[in-house]
Design a protein around this motif. Sequence first.
Motif, short mmCIF file in Angstrom:
data_model
loop_
_atom_site.label_atom_id
_atom_site.label_comp_id
_atom_site.label_asym_id
_atom_site.label_seq_id
_atom_site.Cartn_x
_atom_site.Cartn_y
_atom_site.Cartn_z
N VAL A 267 0.84 -1.21 0.00
CA VAL A 267 0.00 0.00 0.00
C VAL A 267 0.87 1.25 0.00
O VAL A 267 0.56 2.24 -0.70
N GLU A 268 1.96 1.24 0.75
CA GLU A 268 2.88 2.39 0.74
C GLU A 268 3.43 2.64 -0.66
O GLU A 268 3.56 3.80 -1.09
N SER A 269 3.76 1.57 -1.37
CA SER A 269 4.27 1.72 -2.73
C SER A 269 3.22 2.34 -3.64
O SER A 269 3.52 3.21 -4.47
N ALA A 270 1.97 1.90 -3.48
CA ALA A 270 0.88 2.46 -4.28
C ALA A 270 0.69 3.94 -3.99
O ALA A 270 0.58 4.77 -4.91
N VAL A 271 0.69 4.29 -2.71
CA VAL A 271 0.48 5.69 -2.31
C VAL A 271 1.61 6.57 -2.83
O VAL A 271 1.38 7.72 -3.25
N SER A 272 2.83 6.05 -2.87
CA SER A 272 3.97 6.83 -3.32
C SER A 272 3.89 7.20 -4.80
O SER A 272 4.59 8.11 -5.26
N LEU A 273 3.03 6.53 -5.55
CA LEU A 273 2.89 6.79 -6.99
C LEU A 273 1.71 7.70 -7.29
O LEU A 273 1.47 8.04 -8.45
N MET A 274 0.96 8.09 -6.28
CA MET A 274 -0.23 8.89 -6.47
C MET A 274 0.09 10.38 -6.38
O MET A 274 0.91 10.80 -5.58
N LYS A 275 -0.60 11.16 -7.19
CA LYS A 275 -0.45 12.61 -7.09
C LYS A 275 -1.25 13.11 -5.89
O LYS A 275 -2.15 12.40 -5.39
N PRO A 276 -0.96 14.31 -5.38
CA PRO A 276 -1.75 14.85 -4.27
C PRO A 276 -3.23 14.91 -4.63
O PRO A 276 -3.61 15.33 -5.72
N GLY A 277 -4.07 14.46 -3.70
CA GLY A 277 -5.50 14.46 -3.91
C GLY A 277 -6.04 13.28 -4.68
O GLY A 277 -7.24 13.21 -4.97
N ALA A 278 -5.15 12.34 -5.03
CA ALA A 278 -5.58 11.16 -5.78
C ALA A 278 -6.37 10.20 -4.90
O ALA A 278 -6.41 10.35 -3.67
N SER A 279 -6.98 9.20 -5.53
CA SER A 279 -7.81 8.23 -4.81
C SER A 279 -7.26 6.82 -4.99
O SER A 279 -6.76 6.47 -6.07
N LEU A 280 -7.38 6.04 -3.95
CA LEU A 280 -6.93 4.65 -3.96
C LEU A 280 -8.12 3.75 -3.64
O LEU A 280 -8.83 3.97 -2.67
N LEU A 281 -8.33 2.74 -4.47
CA LEU A 281 -9.39 1.76 -4.22
C LEU A 281 -8.75 0.45 -3.76
O LEU A 281 -7.93 -0.13 -4.47
N ILE A 282 -9.15 -0.01 -2.58
CA ILE A 282 -8.70 -1.30 -2.05
C ILE A 282 -9.93 -2.19 -1.91
O ILE A 282 -10.91 -1.82 -1.27
N ILE A 283 -9.87 -3.37 -2.52
CA ILE A 283 -10.95 -4.35 -2.40
C ILE A 283 -10.36 -5.63 -1.82
O ILE A 283 -9.37 -6.16 -2.33
N VAL A 284 -10.96 -6.10 -0.73
CA VAL A 284 -10.52 -7.35 -0.10
C VAL A 284 -11.75 -8.16 0.28
O VAL A 284 -12.84 -7.62 0.48
N PRO A 285 -11.60 -9.49 0.41
CA PRO A 285 -12.69 -10.30 0.97
C PRO A 285 -12.99 -9.84 2.40
O PRO A 285 -12.09 -9.43 3.13
N ASN A 286 -14.24 -9.95 2.79
CA ASN A 286 -14.68 -9.49 4.11
C ASN A 286 -14.83 -10.67 5.07
O ASN A 286 -15.63 -11.58 4.82
N ALA A 287 -14.07 -10.64 6.16
CA ALA A 287 -14.17 -11.71 7.15
C ALA A 287 -15.59 -11.84 7.70
O ALA A 287 -15.99 -12.93 8.12
N MET A 288 -16.34 -10.74 7.69
CA MET A 288 -17.70 -10.76 8.25
C MET A 288 -18.76 -10.96 7.18
O MET A 288 -19.93 -10.65 7.39
N SER A 289 -18.36 -11.49 6.03
CA SER A 289 -19.33 -11.76 4.96
C SER A 289 -20.31 -12.84 5.39
O SER A 289 -20.04 -13.64 6.29
#
Length: 209
Positions: free
Chosen positions: A135-157
Amino acid sequence: MSSFGKTVPPEQYAANYMDEMEFEQHLISARQRCCFDFLATAGARRVLEVGCGPNLLIDWPDVDKLAVESWVIVEPTTTYSEHAARRIAGREKLSLVVGYLEEKRAELIARCKEGYDAVLLSGLIHETTEPLRLVESAVSLMKPGASLLIIVPNAMSFHRMLAVEMGIIERPDTITRRNRDLGQATVYDKETLLDLVERVGLVKPRFSG
């Protein structure tokens, strides 16, 4: 090629992932709908997609209606990267970088010096023992004000909660055989995912599902 926290080699992962695909196809479709809606809402022009899998988001219906001017896919497996290379051939806005995000940062920066304004981490961070680094690597490539989408399986599904009630798994976050086959080190819930994004300094996280 480095594994960067992967417990299953990339080509073995691809083979394991293609097994038992009937239910997974529905999950892929749901994740891609989330990605498409995210990009449309954000009005993203420069997109970085981390990991493309067997069904390509760039082939999603109406994808050409997005405001995207540049779309870079970074993918480590030969199986998926070769498929992606064939599908992007001749499409000027699309390009491919073969390798892991963490080790390809310099090349990804060179392709978008101003920074990406949307980064997709769909179905990834639970498959590494170093999610913070990813995630740090992803954030380091984003411009200021950019958006990051993270999708993971939900343990509480629902299906995990039902499995607990049926005695199939002990806890909602239990690592199953399928998880082990795919090298999935963690099953996140809202609290553990929030903790991760807060540790990398992200603000205003929004949850869905």
